[in-house]
Design an enzyme around this catalytic site. Structure first.
Site, mmCIF file in Angstrom:
data_model
loop_
_atom_site.group_PDB
_atom_site.id
_atom_site.type_symbol
_atom_site.label_atom_id
_atom_site.label_comp_id
_atom_site.label_asym_id
_atom_site.label_seq_id
_atom_site.Cartn_x
_atom_site.Cartn_y
_atom_site.Cartn_z
ATOM 1 N N GLY A 11 33.900 43.713 37.259
ATOM 2 C CA GLY A 11 33.081 44.475 38.198
ATOM 3 C C GLY A 11 33.986 45.339 39.070
ATOM 4 N N PHE A 12 33.502 45.697 40.252
ATOM 5 C CA PHE A 12 34.274 46.587 41.127
ATOM 6 C C PHE A 12 35.600 45.956 41.544
ATOM 7 C CE2 PHE A 12 29.981 48.299 41.646
ATOM 8 C CZ PHE A 12 30.237 49.644 41.461
ATOM 9 N N GLY A 13 35.579 44.672 41.902
ATOM 10 C CA GLY A 13 36.803 44.007 42.366
ATOM 11 C C GLY A 13 37.797 43.823 41.228
ATOM 12 N N VAL A 77 33.041 32.407 31.554
ATOM 13 C CA VAL A 77 33.892 31.362 32.122
ATOM 14 C C VAL A 77 33.000 30.269 32.706
ATOM 15 C CG1 VAL A 77 35.526 30.892 33.995
ATOM 16 C CG2 VAL A 77 35.815 32.906 32.533
ATOM 17 N N GLU A 169 14.970 51.049 48.184
ATOM 18 C CA GLU A 169 15.168 52.028 47.105
ATOM 19 C C GLU A 169 14.155 51.818 45.979
ATOM 20 O OE1 GLU A 169 19.824 52.997 48.083
ATOM 21 O OE2 GLU A 169 19.434 51.568 46.500
ATOM 22 N N ALA A 314 30.298 47.392 47.250
ATOM 23 C CA ALA A 314 31.307 47.786 46.264
ATOM 24 C C ALA A 314 32.654 48.178 46.902
ATOM 25 C CB ALA A 314 30.756 48.913 45.399
HETATM 26 C C1 FAD Z 1 20.778 46.354 42.850
HETATM 27 C C2 FAD Z 1 22.070 46.450 43.615
HETATM 28 C C3 FAD Z 1 22.323 47.593 44.368
HETATM 29 C C4 FAD Z 1 23.517 47.713 45.078
HETATM 30 N N1 FAD Z 1 23.744 48.859 45.793
HETATM 31 C C5 FAD Z 1 24.935 49.023 46.393
HETATM 32 C C6 FAD Z 1 25.241 50.251 47.056
HETATM 33 O O1 FAD Z 1 24.410 51.175 47.103
HETATM 34 N N2 FAD Z 1 26.471 50.391 47.624
HETATM 35 C C7 FAD Z 1 27.396 49.375 47.566
HETATM 36 O O2 FAD Z 1 28.507 49.568 48.054
HETATM 37 N N3 FAD Z 1 27.129 48.208 46.988
HETATM 38 C C8 FAD Z 1 25.927 47.989 46.390
HETATM 39 N N4 FAD Z 1 25.646 46.809 45.767
HETATM 40 C C9 FAD Z 1 26.617 45.702 45.863
HETATM 41 C C10 FAD Z 1 27.773 45.895 44.918
HETATM 42 O O3 FAD Z 1 27.306 46.225 43.633
HETATM 43 C C11 FAD Z 1 28.569 44.599 44.905
HETATM 44 O O4 FAD Z 1 28.999 44.331 46.209
HETATM 45 C C12 FAD Z 1 29.776 44.723 43.981
HETATM 46 O O5 FAD Z 1 29.343 44.908 42.655
HETATM 47 C C13 FAD Z 1 30.655 43.474 44.087
HETATM 48 O O6 FAD Z 1 31.727 43.625 43.208
HETATM 49 P P1 FAD Z 1 32.352 42.333 42.512
HETATM 50 O O7 FAD Z 1 33.529 42.818 41.753
HETATM 51 O O8 FAD Z 1 32.525 41.257 43.504
HETATM 52 O O9 FAD Z 1 31.216 41.812 41.516
HETATM 53 P P2 FAD Z 1 30.448 42.554 40.368
HETATM 54 O O10 FAD Z 1 30.621 44.027 40.439
HETATM 55 O O11 FAD Z 1 29.073 42.003 40.400
HETATM 56 O O12 FAD Z 1 31.190 42.069 39.048
HETATM 57 C C14 FAD Z 1 31.192 40.734 38.652
HETATM 58 C C15 FAD Z 1 31.533 40.690 37.174
HETATM 59 O O13 FAD Z 1 31.773 39.344 36.825
HETATM 60 C C16 FAD Z 1 31.165 39.055 35.597
HETATM 61 N N5 FAD Z 1 30.888 37.620 35.544
HETATM 62 C C17 FAD Z 1 30.066 36.909 36.351
HETATM 63 N N6 FAD Z 1 30.076 35.613 36.023
HETATM 64 C C18 FAD Z 1 30.935 35.489 34.976
HETATM 65 C C19 FAD Z 1 31.364 34.403 34.189
HETATM 66 N N7 FAD Z 1 30.919 33.163 34.393
HETATM 67 N N8 FAD Z 1 32.248 34.630 33.178
HETATM 68 C C20 FAD Z 1 32.711 35.897 32.947
HETATM 69 N N9 FAD Z 1 32.326 36.963 33.666
HETATM 70 C C21 FAD Z 1 31.458 36.768 34.674
HETATM 71 C C22 FAD Z 1 29.906 39.902 35.612
HETATM 72 O O14 FAD Z 1 29.420 40.127 34.284
HETATM 73 C C23 FAD Z 1 30.393 41.175 36.300
HETATM 74 O O15 FAD Z 1 30.869 42.118 35.377
HETATM 75 C C24 FAD Z 1 24.462 46.652 45.048
HETATM 76 C C25 FAD Z 1 24.207 45.504 44.295
HETATM 77 C C26 FAD Z 1 23.024 45.412 43.574
HETATM 78 C C27 FAD Z 1 22.753 44.179 42.759
#
Ligand code: FAD
Length: 420
Positions: A11-13, A77, A169, A314
């Site tokens: 994901g983003f992180g 995982v 939204e 994000a």
């Molecule tokens: C509908 C919606 C709208 C949003 N709108 C905004 C916005 O307008 N602006 C903004 O800044 N933020 C927004 N966000 C929040 C933003 O998307 C999250 O804060 C961001 O994606 C967090 O990044 P992350 O890397 O922590 O997790 P994520 O981007 O969610 O990535 C997590 C990844 O881990 C993977 N994963 C999870 N569990 C497992 C596992 N057990 N094994 C292997 N892989 C796994 C997933 O498939 C995913 O690819 C929104 C979120 C949603 C749901």
């Protein structure tokens, strides 16, 4: 042996961490349960028939194809053996690490009522978005053929639970779809009479924005025809509709945009967690007692925003990924000093239909059409690849000018018409 960094979650992180490690003397394995990186901020537009799935998601393997030191694995995982430094996959696979970055995000939560999920899908994955699109479009289709007025009214009632940015939204986009885009396409129903009801338990929508922006969003949604019910918690979701406060409301489509639960990363690594399951991490984003494990993004919590918790958005996940990559680089050079993470907030954004938005940059607040254009430009800028930027910009421009949406497809799923 080259230092092996395992990143769970693309994901983003996770992607920001992989990008921050470009050129470092490491091997990287990135594991995700899906084969694509997803731009979640625009998911609601797939759910409401504005964009196609391929416009907001990209195969991780393709994104990282030029990075020869990166191996991409598709797998879920299920655990971490912290003692032996191994990541455990659901299919029995094992991946050993020197440094581990857990970036597995969060999902929506039903406040202890997981049994509501089949009736009230949330929005987190592409499958969620296509499920929502299918249910919304099928409801209009079924209403067109329904003779009973009460059942037709229920088919034309769309309930959105939760008045945060996603709920706002979704409800704005569904109201525009029903009241502005679809009229004229049906012969037996007037889609302008569809009810879009946004239910929020708190005293106002967009609670993370200032009161004036929240009041502006409230008035703008009402102008689009959204009915807003405040101060009422949903007590029941079923195939009949919802009960909020003491009132039943018959509705065929219920969408869930309230509540978040972190992935199980904290449980895998035996880490302390808050009520939402987010791992409590050290100031440098490492797991307590495990300097070789970092937990970042939505699956962690840390008070690194002038003493306040970092928001689950994000840019925060990206900043954490970049920070962790720098820490790993410094460690490889022999510098093991703790580097506390500090979050830099650039603003809160939410859009209301296709002509208004609210933005709170802290130092300035913007609302209305100007905010909508800024919101649009920011999102296009953050998409990956020139082709996607152009495709999304063109889709928006087309809808803006003609009012016609191209992604009205009902595909796959539980209520497939029995014609084939
Ligand atoms: C509908 C919606 C709208 C949003 N709108 C905004 C916005 O307008 N602006 C903004 O800044 N933020 C927004 N966000 C929040 C933003 O998307 C999250 O804060 C961001 O994606 C967090 O990044 P992350 O890397 O922590 O997790 P994520 O981007 O969610 O990535 C997590 C990844 O881990 C993977 N994963 C999870 N569990 C497992 C596992 N057990 N094994 C292997 N892989 C796994 C997933 O498939 C995913 O690819 C929104 C979120 C949603 C749901």
């Amino acid at each position: 042996m080259t230092h092996h960094v395992v990143i769970v979650g693309a994901g983003f992180g996770g992607l920001a961490a992989a990008q921050g490690l470009a050129g470092a003397d490491v091997r990287i394995t990135i594991i995700d349960q899906r084969n694509h990186h997803l731009f979640q901020p625009l998911l609601y537009q797939v759910g409401t028939a504005t964009l196609a799935t391929s416009e907001i998601a990209w195969p991780v393997r393709h994104l990282l194809r030029k990075r020869k030191e990166v191996t991409t694995l598709l797998g879920a995982v299920t655990g971490v053996d912290t003692e032996n430094r191994k990541v455990l996959l659901g299919d029995g696979g094992i991946v050993a690490y020197d440094t581990l970055i857990l970036a597995t995000g969060a999902r929506h939560a039903y406040f202890g009522h997981d049994e509501w999920e089949p009736f009230a899908p949330g929005l987190k994955t592409l499958e969620d978005a296509t499920t929502i699109r299918r249910r919304v479009l099928l409801s209009f289709e079924r209403a067109e053929r329904e003779a009973d007025p009460a059942r037709r009214a229920a088919l034309l009632t769309f309930v959105i639970v939760g008045g945060g940015p996603t709920g706002v939204e979704l409800s704005g986009a569904i109201a525009e779809l029903a009241h502005q885009n679809l009229p004229g396409e049906y012969r037996h129903i007037d889609t302008r009479k569809a009810r879009v009801v946004l239910i929020e338990a708190g005293p106002r929508i967009l609670p993370s924005f200032t009161e004036d922006l929240s009041a502006y969003a409230h008035a703008s949604l009402e102008r689009l025809g959204v009915e807003i019910q405040l101060g009422q918690a949903v007590r029941e979701c079923s195939d009949q509709g919802v009960i909020y406060g003491d009132q039943p409301l018959a509705a065929n489509v219920i969408l869930w945009a309230a509540g978040v639960r972190a992935s199980a990363a904290a449980a895998w690594a035996g880490l302390p967690a808050d009520n939402a399951g987010r791992a409590l991490v050290e100031p440098d984003l490492t797991a307590p007692g495990h300097p070789e494990i970092f937990v970042i993004g939505d699956t962690a919590t840390i008070n690194a925003w002038h003493g306040k918790p970092v928001p689950g958005i994000a840019p925060a996940a990206k900043q954490q990924g970049t920070h962790v990559a720098r820490t790993i680089r410094m460690r490889l050079r022999g510098n093991t000093a703790q580097r506390p993470f500090r979050y830099r907030h650039s603003g809160n954004l939410a859009t209301i239909g296709k002509r208004a938005a609210v933005i709170d940059f802290g130092w300035i607040k913007v609302r209305g059409w100007l905010a909508w254009w800024l919101w649009g430009l920011a999102h296009i800028y953050f998409l990956i690849g020139v082709r996607n930027r152009l495709a999304v910009a063109l889709s928006w421009l087309w809808i803006y000018v003609t009012g016609s949406r191209s992604a009205h497809l009902i595909t796959q799923g539980e209520q497939r018409p029995r014609t084939q």
